[in-house]
Design an enzyme around this catalytic site. Structure first.
Site, PDB file in Angstrom:
ATOM      1  N   GLU A 141       0.833  -1.223   0.000  1.00  8.90           N
ATOM      2  CA  GLU A 141       0.000   0.000   0.000  1.00  8.90           C
ATOM      3  C   GLU A 141       0.850   1.248   0.000  1.00  8.90           C
ATOM      4  O   GLU A 141       0.499   2.248   0.633  1.00  8.90           O
ATOM      5  CB  GLU A 141      -0.948   0.013   1.208  1.00  8.90           C
TER       6      GLU A 141
HETATM    7  C1  LIG Z   1       2.760  -9.705   0.173  1.00  5.60           C
HETATM    8  C2  LIG Z   1       2.485  -8.590  -0.766  1.00  5.60           C
HETATM    9  C3  LIG Z   1       1.192  -8.279  -1.119  1.00  5.60           C
HETATM   10  C4  LIG Z   1       0.918  -7.265  -2.036  1.00  5.60           C
HETATM   11  N1  LIG Z   1      -0.377  -7.034  -2.441  1.00  5.60           N
HETATM   12  C5  LIG Z   1      -0.578  -6.205  -3.507  1.00  5.60           C
HETATM   13  C6  LIG Z   1      -1.873  -6.113  -4.107  1.00  5.60           C
HETATM   14  O1  LIG Z   1      -2.836  -6.739  -3.654  1.00  5.60           O
HETATM   15  N2  LIG Z   1      -2.013  -5.329  -5.217  1.00  5.60           N
HETATM   16  C7  LIG Z   1      -0.962  -4.626  -5.754  1.00  5.60           C
HETATM   17  O2  LIG Z   1      -1.165  -3.953  -6.749  1.00  5.60           O
HETATM   18  N3  LIG Z   1       0.265  -4.678  -5.182  1.00  5.60           N
HETATM   19  C8  LIG Z   1       0.486  -5.457  -4.081  1.00  5.60           C
HETATM   20  N4  LIG Z   1       1.738  -5.532  -3.521  1.00  5.60           N
HETATM   21  C9  LIG Z   1       2.804  -4.707  -4.072  1.00  5.60           C
HETATM   22  C10 LIG Z   1       3.246  -3.592  -3.130  1.00  5.60           C
HETATM   23  O3  LIG Z   1       2.237  -2.639  -2.985  1.00  5.60           O
HETATM   24  C11 LIG Z   1       4.575  -3.047  -3.668  1.00  5.60           C
HETATM   25  O4  LIG Z   1       5.549  -4.031  -3.415  1.00  5.60           O
HETATM   26  C12 LIG Z   1       4.965  -1.719  -3.053  1.00  5.60           C
HETATM   27  O5  LIG Z   1       4.059  -0.714  -3.442  1.00  5.60           O
HETATM   28  C13 LIG Z   1       6.376  -1.280  -3.426  1.00  5.60           C
HETATM   29  O6  LIG Z   1       6.627  -1.444  -4.797  1.00  5.60           O
HETATM   30  P1  LIG Z   1       7.936  -2.241  -5.244  1.00  5.60           P
HETATM   31  O7  LIG Z   1       7.964  -3.527  -4.503  1.00  5.60           O
HETATM   32  O8  LIG Z   1       8.004  -2.301  -6.711  1.00  5.60           O
HETATM   33  O9  LIG Z   1       9.145  -1.371  -4.691  1.00  5.60           O
HETATM   34  P2  LIG Z   1       9.843  -0.116  -5.447  1.00  5.60           P
HETATM   35  O10 LIG Z   1       8.807   0.793  -5.996  1.00  5.60           O
HETATM   36  O11 LIG Z   1      10.873  -0.624  -6.368  1.00  5.60           O
HETATM   37  O12 LIG Z   1      10.527   0.618  -4.218  1.00  5.60           O
HETATM   38  C14 LIG Z   1      11.736   0.132  -3.608  1.00  5.60           C
HETATM   39  C15 LIG Z   1      12.121   1.081  -2.470  1.00  5.60           C
HETATM   40  O13 LIG Z   1      12.415   2.373  -3.004  1.00  5.60           O
HETATM   41  C16 LIG Z   1      11.628   3.362  -2.358  1.00  5.60           C
HETATM   42  N5  LIG Z   1      11.245   4.371  -3.358  1.00  5.60           N
HETATM   43  C17 LIG Z   1      10.692   4.160  -4.580  1.00  5.60           C
HETATM   44  N6  LIG Z   1      10.461   5.327  -5.183  1.00  5.60           N
HETATM   45  C18 LIG Z   1      10.859   6.298  -4.357  1.00  5.60           C
HETATM   46  C19 LIG Z   1      10.856   7.719  -4.401  1.00  5.60           C
HETATM   47  N7  LIG Z   1      10.372   8.370  -5.467  1.00  5.60           N
HETATM   48  N8  LIG Z   1      11.327   8.385  -3.333  1.00  5.60           N
HETATM   49  C20 LIG Z   1      11.785   7.740  -2.257  1.00  5.60           C
HETATM   50  N9  LIG Z   1      11.822   6.406  -2.138  1.00  5.60           N
HETATM   51  C21 LIG Z   1      11.359   5.692  -3.175  1.00  5.60           C
HETATM   52  C22 LIG Z   1      10.424   2.647  -1.782  1.00  5.60           C
HETATM   53  O14 LIG Z   1       9.931   3.298  -0.627  1.00  5.60           O
HETATM   54  C23 LIG Z   1      11.007   1.277  -1.438  1.00  5.60           C
HETATM   55  O15 LIG Z   1      11.564   1.287  -0.150  1.00  5.60           O
HETATM   56  C24 LIG Z   1       2.004  -6.512  -2.571  1.00  5.60           C
HETATM   57  C25 LIG Z   1       3.307  -6.790  -2.167  1.00  5.60           C
HETATM   58  C26 LIG Z   1       3.566  -7.830  -1.320  1.00  5.60           C
HETATM   59  C27 LIG Z   1       5.000  -8.141  -0.976  1.00  5.60           C
END
Ligand SMILES: Cc1cc2nc3c(=O)[nH]c(=O)nc-3n(C[C@H](O)[C@H](O)[C@H](O)COP(=O)(O)OP(=O)(O)OC[C@H]3O[C@@H](n4cnc5c(N)ncnc54)[C@H](O)[C@@H]3O)c2cc1C
Length: 597
Positions: A441
């Site tokens: 989220e």
């Molecule tokens: C168990 C689980 C359930 C999930 N359920 C859902 C679901 O039901 N539906 C769905 O759509 N998604 C779901 N997700 C996805 C989840 O919402 C994402 O993993 C999350 O939003 C982060 O995206 P990412 O993993 O690609 O990380 P990234 O976007 O690659 O981010 C990596 C890190 O970089 C930081 N970061 C990125 N951009 C910036 C910025 N501009 N400034 C500062 N810091 C930054 C982030 O805070 C994070 O710490 C789920 C994930 C998991 C693991």
């Protein structure tokens, strides 16, 4: 085996004595939520959570979900039957308008029931939790025909909902998403793409699953301005409302993950799946934000739930476990050692968690009531103020309560010593389950940026000014001797928050990295002030009740006063460190080149 007892009395204290829920009686649904009705709902929900859902928590963790070669997914033993009871009890739709088969009760009631069920079993609670978010998005953005098609069965819980945002190359930065939607002559769209990490994307508990999917219509602009939201049912819905043929969406695999094993986290493949636009074309993020904001508050609440259940088990263990003697003299001479609850360091841990949890619950309910005002009040000014409040507090609740929730599960695990590290007591599961709340989220770093970069300055700072004014007015109105231990530290922390806000105004425009460098500290500083304000309100209520006759709740009210004082003395002072870090700025943080790391 860990146990769970729903905090029914605490919730009643908050609704009846602190927030005076009867004041809202003129809003739709509130007249039906009389104290008797609320008490009955709380008792029933507590029984369901404690007796049916809690025993499945460890089962779900050990067994996990299983994907079969045909793409179907089986949930852990007992989940399906427990979910059936969720439908029979009408728990999913208690706050959905009656015209769609709900009970129309305040959304605040759903929040409370969600707390109980998620404390009992976080993974299980997510199936209905996501459905409630999807219901909200459909209620506020769908056409009347779409509402009639999907809402009644989702309201009963017979169909669940999902949210599909994330793709392999795009999580936070949704502007990069590639899933495409091709318009068809009948007004529908063909959706093609891969979504990952989709919670409850596939399972065996219901006859249909309604996916809400973000995709880009062919030819739409790049970036977030070209994203639309679609309804993509797993099975088509026939004209009579029954379930028809299979749509082109399949679960490609499920993730093996750190926690919440009982919830299926799916890769969802959309292969020319038929979908229908939900809301306006290219305004999909706007519609999805309705679901995401609900979900963000729900995830903050999830942080509290794991902290609460971990705390309860740690407190029970500390009363039983015999080790060492109290440094102030033997407390259990008839036993070979004193229970570890006599040791100040164990008390430090338990009091810290208890004081956070009780304030967090208050903050969640305070905000849930505002959500009801935003949606149900006929007073436009009140609705606007509630909307401002929700915008400002959503990232704070999501970020603060999930960060502290996870930290608290680790602290509670420590009370068990080595027994917390092994599986039998369930403490390591709470730690693993709580960890996700800081990530999904919108990872907490993103919540902090949302607060500092988007929410503080919005509408000329109207929301933050209203918050400052409200807390200041409370401090001013409660300057008496009895309230001093609560309002004096609150006033000091509020001044620090105001100073930090001013510092951003003066230093973040000319050097934007200063905002990013201080944002997480700011979110926590804000969270501490908000929790302290909750404690000040609870203390005031407890003092009034003790003065005017506490009706058998004297001991609980005295405990409130002690716990609130502990928070002010022992937890709130972290605010000074946050302020110091914020005003240090970004210089050393950003000085080294990337290859120096
Ligand atoms: C168990 C689980 C359930 C999930 N359920 C859902 C679901 O039901 N539906 C769905 O759509 N998604 C779901 N997700 C996805 C989840 O919402 C994402 O993993 C999350 O939003 C982060 O995206 P990412 O993993 O690609 O990380 P990234 O976007 O690659 O981010 C990596 C890190 O970089 C930081 N970061 C990125 N951009 C910036 C910025 N501009 N400034 C500062 N810091 C930054 C982030 O805070 C994070 O710490 C789920 C994930 C998991 C693991």
């Amino acid at each position: 085996m860990p146990t769970y007892k729903a905090p029914v009395e605490d919730v009643k204290f908050l609704l009846n004595d602190v927030f005076h829920m009867e004041r809202y009686g003129n809003m739709p649904g509130f007249a039906d939520a009389s104290p008797d009705v609320v008490a009955a709902i709380l008792e029933e929900a507590a029984k369901f959570a404690e007796e049916v859902v809690t025993p499945l928590n460890r089962v779900g963790d050990l067994e996990s979900c299983t994907r079969h070669p045909d793409g179907s997914v089986t949930t852990p033993k007992g989940f399906k039957e427990a979910y059936r009871q969720m439908i029979d009890g009408g728990w999913v739709g208690i706050s959905v308008p009656t015209e769609y088969g709900g009970q129309g009760l305040p959304a605040t009631m759903t929040t409370i029931v969600s707390e109980f069920i998620a404390s009992a079993n976080l993974a299980f609670s997510m199936y209905s939790g996501l459905t409630q978010g999807a219901i909200a998005a459909i209620l506020h953005h769908a056409s009347p025909a779409q509402k009639q098609t999907y809402l009644p069965k989702m309201t009963t819980g017979e169909w669940t909902g999902t949210m599909n945002l994330t793709e392999p190359h795009c999580g936070t930065d949704l502007g990069m998403l590639r899933t495409k939607a091709v318009p068809q002559s009948d007004g529908s769209y063909k959706i093609t793409g891969t979504k990952i990490f989709i919670s409850a994307g596939e399972h065996d508990m219901t006859e249909n699953i309604i996916h809400l999917v973000l995709a880009r219509i062919e030819g739409a602009p790049q970036g977030v301005k070209g994203i639309s939201l679609f309804i993509v049912p797993k099975f088509f819905v026939n004209a009579d409302g029954s379930v028809g043929a299979r749509n082109g969406v399949m679960c490609g695999s499920i993730e093996h993950k750190m926690g919440i094993h009982g919830n299926s986290t799916c890769v969802m493949n959309y292969d020319n799946a038929t979908g229908w636009l939900l809301g306006e074309a290219n305004k999909g993020l706007n519609a999805m934000f309705t679901m995401m904001n609900e979900a963000r508050l729900a995830v903050g609440l999830q942080g509290l739930t794991q902290s609460e259940v971990a705390y309860q088990n740690a407190a029970n263990y500390a009363r039983d476990r015999l080790q060492g003697r109290s440094i102030s003299g033997v407390k259990a001479p008839d036993k070979p050692a004193d229970p570890i609850i006599v040791h100040p360091d164990i008390r430090r841990v338990l009091m810290s968690i208890k004081s956070c949890n009780e304030a967090a619950r208050t903050l969640v309910l305070w905000t849930a009531l505002r959500a009801d005002i935003q949606r149900r009040s006929d007073d436009e000014k009140a609705r606007q103020a509630a909307e401002d409040h929700m915008g400002l507090l959503t990232p704070v609740i999501k970020g603060m309560l999930s960060d502290t929730g996870f930290a608290n599960t680790v602290a509670a695990q420590q009370v068990f010593g080595g027994h917390g590290y092994i599986g039998e007591h369930g403490m390591e599961q709470f730690v693993r389950d709580a960890r996700i709340t800081m990530i999904y989220e919108g990872a907490n770093g993103i919540q902090a940026l949302d607060l500092v970069v988007r929410k503080l300055g919005r509408d000329g700072g109207r929301a933050i000014t209203a918050f400052f004014n409200e807390v200041s007015a409370f401090v001013k109105a409660n300057g008496d001797e009895a309230m001093k231990p609560y309002v004096a530290p609150l006033a000091e922390a509020l001044a620090q928050l105001q100073q930090a806000t001013m510092w951003f105004m003066q230093n973040a425009m000319k050097q934007p990295d200063n905002a990013g460098a201080g944002s997480s500290d700011y979110l926590h500083l804000f969270g501490l002030v908000a929790l302290a304000y909750m404690w000040a309100q609870m203390a005031k209520t407890a003092q009034d009740k003790l003065k005017n006759g506490a009706n058998g709740s004297e001991e609980r009210m005295k405990a409130k006063l002690v716990t609130g004082k502990f928070f002010m003395e022992r937890v709130l002072p972290e605010s000074a460190a946050h302020l110091k870090r914020i005003t240090t700025g970004a210089d050393t943080m950003m000085a080294l080149p990337a290859d120096a790391f």
